[in-house]
Design an enzyme around this catalytic site. Structure first.
Site, PDB file in Angstrom:
ATOM      1  N   ASN A 182     -34.124  36.791 -12.699  1.00 38.12           N
ATOM      2  CA  ASN A 182     -34.735  37.900 -13.436  1.00 38.12           C
ATOM      3  C   ASN A 182     -35.311  37.429 -14.776  1.00 38.12           C
ATOM      4  OD1 ASN A 182     -34.785  39.957 -15.522  1.00 38.12           O
ATOM      5  ND2 ASN A 182     -33.993  41.362 -14.002  1.00 38.12           N
TER       6      ASN A 182
ATOM      7  N   LYS B 298     -17.596  43.262 -20.593  1.00 34.90           N
ATOM      8  CA  LYS B 298     -18.235  42.552 -19.476  1.00 34.90           C
ATOM      9  C   LYS B 298     -17.365  42.719 -18.248  1.00 34.90           C
ATOM     10  CE  LYS B 298     -21.956  40.023 -18.713  1.00 34.90           C
ATOM     11  NZ  LYS B 298     -23.267  40.046 -19.380  1.00 34.90           N
TER      12      LYS B 298
ATOM     13  N   GLY C  43     -33.813  27.864 -14.551  1.00 38.99           N
ATOM     14  CA  GLY C  43     -33.236  29.090 -13.964  1.00 38.99           C
ATOM     15  C   GLY C  43     -34.362  30.069 -13.699  1.00 38.99           C
TER      16      GLY C  43
HETATM   17  P1  NAD Z   1     -30.371  35.980 -11.863  1.00 37.44           P
HETATM   18  O1  NAD Z   1     -29.251  36.037 -10.922  1.00 37.44           O
HETATM   19  O2  NAD Z   1     -31.526  36.887 -11.625  1.00 37.44           O
HETATM   20  O3  NAD Z   1     -30.959  34.474 -11.922  1.00 37.44           O
HETATM   21  C1  NAD Z   1     -30.193  33.334 -12.180  1.00 37.44           C
HETATM   22  C2  NAD Z   1     -31.047  32.130 -11.795  1.00 37.44           C
HETATM   23  O4  NAD Z   1     -30.435  30.931 -12.244  1.00 37.44           O
HETATM   24  C3  NAD Z   1     -31.272  31.952 -10.288  1.00 37.44           C
HETATM   25  O5  NAD Z   1     -32.648  31.713 -10.053  1.00 37.44           O
HETATM   26  C4  NAD Z   1     -30.479  30.705  -9.939  1.00 37.44           C
HETATM   27  O6  NAD Z   1     -31.077  29.970  -8.880  1.00 37.44           O
HETATM   28  C5  NAD Z   1     -30.581  29.938 -11.233  1.00 37.44           C
HETATM   29  N1  NAD Z   1     -29.553  28.929 -11.403  1.00 37.44           N
HETATM   30  C6  NAD Z   1     -28.204  29.036 -11.250  1.00 37.44           C
HETATM   31  N2  NAD Z   1     -27.611  27.853 -11.485  1.00 37.44           N
HETATM   32  C7  NAD Z   1     -28.618  26.986 -11.812  1.00 37.44           C
HETATM   33  C8  NAD Z   1     -28.657  25.602 -12.149  1.00 37.44           C
HETATM   34  N3  NAD Z   1     -27.531  24.884 -12.228  1.00 37.44           N
HETATM   35  N4  NAD Z   1     -29.853  25.043 -12.416  1.00 37.44           N
HETATM   36  C9  NAD Z   1     -30.992  25.764 -12.351  1.00 37.44           C
HETATM   37  N5  NAD Z   1     -31.012  27.074 -12.024  1.00 37.44           N
HETATM   38  C10 NAD Z   1     -29.844  27.653 -11.749  1.00 37.44           C
HETATM   39  O7  NAD Z   1     -29.753  36.181 -13.301  1.00 37.44           O
HETATM   40  P2  NAD Z   1     -30.467  36.680 -14.642  1.00 37.44           P
HETATM   41  O8  NAD Z   1     -30.228  38.132 -14.767  1.00 37.44           O
HETATM   42  O9  NAD Z   1     -31.842  36.136 -14.730  1.00 37.44           O
HETATM   43  O10 NAD Z   1     -29.523  35.977 -15.712  1.00 37.44           O
HETATM   44  C11 NAD Z   1     -29.726  34.611 -16.115  1.00 37.44           C
HETATM   45  C12 NAD Z   1     -29.001  34.402 -17.433  1.00 37.44           C
HETATM   46  O11 NAD Z   1     -29.500  35.344 -18.391  1.00 37.44           O
HETATM   47  C13 NAD Z   1     -27.481  34.625 -17.378  1.00 37.44           C
HETATM   48  O12 NAD Z   1     -26.851  33.757 -18.279  1.00 37.44           O
HETATM   49  C14 NAD Z   1     -27.338  36.048 -17.854  1.00 37.44           C
HETATM   50  O13 NAD Z   1     -26.030  36.312 -18.360  1.00 37.44           O
HETATM   51  C15 NAD Z   1     -28.403  36.076 -18.922  1.00 37.44           C
HETATM   52  N6  NAD Z   1     -28.842  37.416 -19.284  1.00 37.44           N
HETATM   53  C16 NAD Z   1     -29.475  38.210 -18.387  1.00 37.44           C
HETATM   54  C17 NAD Z   1     -29.855  39.495 -18.781  1.00 37.44           C
HETATM   55  C18 NAD Z   1     -30.617  40.405 -17.861  1.00 37.44           C
HETATM   56  O14 NAD Z   1     -30.998  41.494 -18.311  1.00 37.44           O
HETATM   57  N7  NAD Z   1     -30.884  40.023 -16.632  1.00 37.44           N
HETATM   58  C19 NAD Z   1     -29.577  39.952 -20.072  1.00 37.44           C
HETATM   59  C20 NAD Z   1     -28.948  39.095 -20.974  1.00 37.44           C
HETATM   60  C21 NAD Z   1     -28.587  37.830 -20.560  1.00 37.44           C
END
Ligand code: NAD
Length: 416
Positions: A220, A106, A217
């Protein structure tokens, strides 16, 4: 005594519990509860106003016994070496639980991307690659996007790497735009994979797959879950969503396309017409069939776990639940599909992307989705069987499956 919320301590505590049940010897435990290599560095960036600013960057290579290190890069103001360590550990267990031939890693940068211009982001992305380029490559370490990093950022990183090595090397990074060798289906793969596991859980547990769901949240993972949940399950009503601006609720249903368009236009979900404002804590406590935590770590803790009222918690986020909260939800009979299983769809399609880059031959969306479905379904059922056999909660069962495979590879290599 207050609960331990350092994500790396949480990851180690989860591992220790699995290691005890598996009866791993001390040297194996000492090896697997720590990253094998860590890089911390500074990245000076010329800002648009003519000043220079220094950012802190990280790359942690947790374990490559089963294959090259694989894992995303997070840009966040709260990013620390311990967050990156935890995420790199979870990547190791994630690649193992879905049985893809990759290890875990990571990366990250402590920064607030919302305060950076596109030019500043590009210089920061290229600066990060310059510091770790010698460590990257499809046989060594392959980054990808995570929170607040995008396909465009992957494109700049790819270009910087290829400029340094002087040749094409598309498989060095995944989550690329399609025009630069990205895979069809990568953008929504995390949510899609999670919903496949919800579908399997609903069948096994006799739950209503067409019931209500809430998403904490809305980036994505969360936005794609809003659209794909009803598409894959053949129905379902989205009743609540939240982001950093707050949470909204409408028991009659929130239209996924409308809330996504609203967020795109205004940058937040707050003040969406046709839904009332609630708190993030109220969202987590809603009586829904499926709750998707899709933001960050430590959302369901000792303090609020007893108030969770979902039948299934499908963790699209990494590390949303603490060990104490796991025990409370298990006792309540809530079926938690743990993060490194639930969100493994992202890395699985990243792996497919690497495979396609290496063959220089690209699959249709249908082919990607059906291969992903097979991987996620098989992984879910393996973990579910372990959960029944060992009478442990689903997260511990996922650890037992994943750690056993990594330990076997370590042993075969003769490392300990
Ligand atoms: P992203 O940046 O697209 O979205 C994150 C979202 O979380 C944002 O809308 C933000 O406003 C919201 N957020 C942050 N703090 C918050 C809170 N306290 N309360 C409510 N909402 C809050 O990120 P993502 O890619 O969607 O990733 C989200 C999670 O999924 C992370 O933990 C990431 O590690 C995990 N993840 C993502 C992927 C991927 O392919 N995108 C893959 C595996 C895991």
């Amino acid at each position: 005594m207050s609960e331990q919320l350092n994500p790396f301590k949480v990851a180690q505590a989860q591992f220790d519990e699995a290691a005890e049940i598996l009866g791993l010897d001390q040297a194996m435990r000492d090896l697997l509860r720590w990253p094998r290599r860590e890089y911390q560095f500074t990245i000076p960036v010329k800002m648009d106003n003519g000043t220079s600013k220094v950012f802190h960057g990280y790359r942690v290579q947790y374990n490559d016994a089963r294959g090259p290190n694989k894992g995303g890069i997070r840009w966040h103001p709260d990013e620390t070496i311990d967050t990156v360590r935890a995420l790199s550990a979870w990547m190791t267990w994630k690649c193992s639980v879905v049985d893809i031939p990759l290890g875990g890693g990571k990366g990250g940068i402590t920064c607030d991307p919302k305060m950076l211009s596109d030019g500043e982001k590009e210089r920061l992305a290229r600066g990060w690659v310059r510091m770790v380029a010698r460590e990257l490559g499809k046989h060594r370490d392959v980054p990808a996007p995570d929170v607040y990093t995008t396909p465009q950022i992957m494109a700049w990183m790819l270009d910087e790497f290829e400029t340094i090595v002087g040749r094409s090397h598309p498989a060095v990074i995944t989550g690329k735009p399609l025009a630069l060798g990205g895979s069809k289906g990568r953008t929504d793969a995390t949510a899609r994979g999670g919903i496949y596991t919800v579908r399997e859980a609903s069948k096994l547990l006799g739950l209503n797959p067409k019931g209500t769901f809430a998403i904490q949240g809305f980036g994505n993972a969360g936005q794609h879950a809003a659209v794909l949940h009803p598409a894959i399950l053949g129905g379902g009503t989205l009743v609540a969503v939240s982001d950093t601006s707050g949470a909204i609720y409408n028991p009659a249903g929130i239209d996924a396309a409308e809330i996504i368009a609203f967020k795109k236009q205004t940058g937040k979900i707050k003040n969406f017409p046709g839904a009332k404002a609630i708190t993030n804590d109220e969202l987590l406590a809603l009586n829904v069939d499926v709750l998707y935590p899709a933001a960050l770590e430590n959302v369901i803790t000792e303090a609020n776990a007893a108030k969770i009222n979902a039948n299934i918690v499908c963790e699209l986020a990494n590390g949303p639940t603490t060990p104490a909260a796991d025990k409370i939800m298990y006792a309540k009979g809530i079926h938690v599909i743990p993060d490194f299983l639930a969100n493994a769809g992202g890395v699985t399609v990243s792996y497919f992307e690497q495979v396609q880059n290496t063959y220089n031959y690209y699959w249709s969306l249908e082919e990607v989705c059906s291969r992903l479905d097979r991987k996620m379904t098989e992984a879910y059922h393996n973990v579910y069987r372990m959960h029944l056999d060992k009478k442990v909660h689903m997260r511990l069962a996922a650890y037992l499956v994943a750690v056993q495979r990594v330990a076997e590879a370590v042993k075969l290599r003769g490392w300990v």
